[in-house]
Design a protein around this motif. Sequence first.
Motif, short mmCIF file in Angstrom:
data_model
loop_
_atom_site.label_atom_id
_atom_site.label_comp_id
_atom_site.label_asym_id
_atom_site.label_seq_id
_atom_site.Cartn_x
_atom_site.Cartn_y
_atom_site.Cartn_z
N THR A 116 25.30 -7.77 5.15
CA THR A 116 24.82 -6.39 5.17
C THR A 116 25.99 -5.49 5.51
OG1 THR A 116 24.27 -6.42 7.52
CG2 THR A 116 22.54 -7.12 5.98
N LEU A 117 25.88 -4.25 5.12
CA LEU A 117 26.97 -3.32 5.42
C LEU A 117 27.11 -3.12 6.92
CD1 LEU A 117 28.95 -1.91 3.53
CD2 LEU A 117 27.61 0.17 3.77
N SER A 118 25.98 -3.13 7.62
CA SER A 118 26.04 -2.98 9.08
C SER A 118 26.73 -4.18 9.72
CB SER A 118 24.64 -2.79 9.66
OG SER A 118 23.83 -3.92 9.39
N VAL A 177 17.82 -9.64 14.17
CA VAL A 177 17.56 -8.23 14.50
C VAL A 177 18.30 -7.85 15.78
CG1 VAL A 177 15.78 -6.61 15.26
CG2 VAL A 177 15.34 -8.13 13.33
N ARG A 178 18.30 -8.73 16.73
CA ARG A 178 18.94 -8.46 18.02
C ARG A 178 20.43 -8.19 17.87
NH1 ARG A 178 18.64 -12.63 23.20
NH2 ARG A 178 19.88 -11.38 24.66
N PHE A 179 21.07 -8.88 16.92
CA PHE A 179 22.52 -8.75 16.76
C PHE A 179 22.92 -7.93 15.54
CE2 PHE A 179 22.24 -12.40 19.61
CZ PHE A 179 23.25 -12.13 20.51
N GLY A 180 21.96 -7.24 14.92
CA GLY A 180 22.29 -6.35 13.81
C GLY A 180 22.75 -7.07 12.57
N THR A 181 22.16 -8.21 12.27
CA THR A 181 22.52 -8.95 11.07
C THR A 181 21.23 -9.40 10.38
OG1 THR A 181 23.85 -10.79 10.21
CG2 THR A 181 22.79 -11.13 12.35
N TYR A 183 18.75 -12.88 8.92
CA TYR A 183 18.57 -14.32 9.14
C TYR A 183 19.27 -15.11 8.04
CZ TYR A 183 14.88 -14.67 5.56
OH TYR A 183 14.18 -14.67 4.38
N GLN A 184 19.39 -14.50 6.82
CA GLN A 184 20.10 -15.19 5.74
C GLN A 184 21.57 -15.40 6.10
OE1 GLN A 184 18.18 -12.49 5.33
NE2 GLN A 184 16.91 -12.62 3.47
N ARG A 185 22.17 -14.39 6.74
CA ARG A 185 23.57 -14.52 7.14
C ARG A 185 23.72 -15.58 8.21
NH1 ARG A 185 28.69 -14.86 5.90
NH2 ARG A 185 30.11 -13.93 7.43
N LEU A 186 22.77 -15.64 9.14
CA LEU A 186 22.81 -16.66 10.19
C LEU A 186 22.66 -18.06 9.59
CD1 LEU A 186 20.76 -15.02 13.09
CD2 LEU A 186 23.24 -15.10 12.77
N MET A 187 21.79 -18.18 8.59
CA MET A 187 21.64 -19.47 7.92
C MET A 187 22.95 -19.89 7.26
SD MET A 187 17.87 -19.00 6.13
CE MET A 187 17.99 -20.57 5.24
N ARG A 205 26.25 -19.48 15.54
CA ARG A 205 27.30 -18.48 15.34
C ARG A 205 26.66 -17.21 14.79
NH1 ARG A 205 32.89 -18.71 11.68
NH2 ARG A 205 33.41 -16.50 12.03
N ILE A 206 26.94 -16.08 15.43
CA ILE A 206 26.34 -14.81 15.02
C ILE A 206 27.21 -14.08 14.01
CG2 ILE A 206 25.49 -12.58 15.84
CD1 ILE A 206 23.88 -15.03 16.78
N ARG A 207 28.53 -14.10 14.25
CA ARG A 207 29.47 -13.47 13.31
C ARG A 207 30.83 -14.14 13.43
NH1 ARG A 207 28.81 -9.29 17.28
NH2 ARG A 207 27.21 -8.35 16.00
#
Length: 207
Positions: A116-118, A177-181, A183-187, A205-207
């Motif tokens: 996501t851009l965010s 949602v909590r980390f501004g990303t 669930y697809q990115r977390l997967m 890993r969040i980012r």
Amino acid sequence: MSNYLVNHLNWSAVSSAGYRLWNAYYYNYGTPMGYNPDAPLPEHLGAWGTALLYQYTSEGRLDGYNGNLDLDVFYGDPGDWDAYTRVDGRPAPEPEPEPTPKPEPVITYTVRRGDTLSGIASRYHTTVAALAQFNGISNPNRIYAGQVIRIPAGSEGPAQPVYYVVKWGDTLSGIAVRFGTTYQRLMQLNGIQNPNRIYAGQRLRIR
């Protein structure tokens, strides 16, 4: 030189040696005025009789500058100007050109599936608005895998990886949602096949 000094001291030797007069006389003192090439010279100019340069006000006004200026009229020709702007018989040095600023290196990021851009903005310590403006993105919610995003100059490089330890009751979407990303990115980051199967104590890993 002030008009008072011109007329109250004997400058004959100076005038005879070929030195010309720069005279300062404010004929309308206290009144702001613009450039006036016809400003009236004083009638009496001592040993010279006339002036090469005449400063007629210290309260001049010109467009583009907010404040007082000394305004002068030059009565000489190009040869006179050249003679009086030389240093030790040599032409005054040309001002050195300002160095051309080197373009700052551009950081780019290629969008991956689930980005996501965010999330990208957070990763590079910038804002969604800055990325959207810099890349001409009208809808910040519409980016696609393979798209190259330019990162504004001055943004920091990618942050160090951030991790989160799953607690009982957590969901992948809630963590996203909590980390501004997303669930697809977390997967994607964690190699998760089923977003509904995470467990307490799992390190994500969040980012």
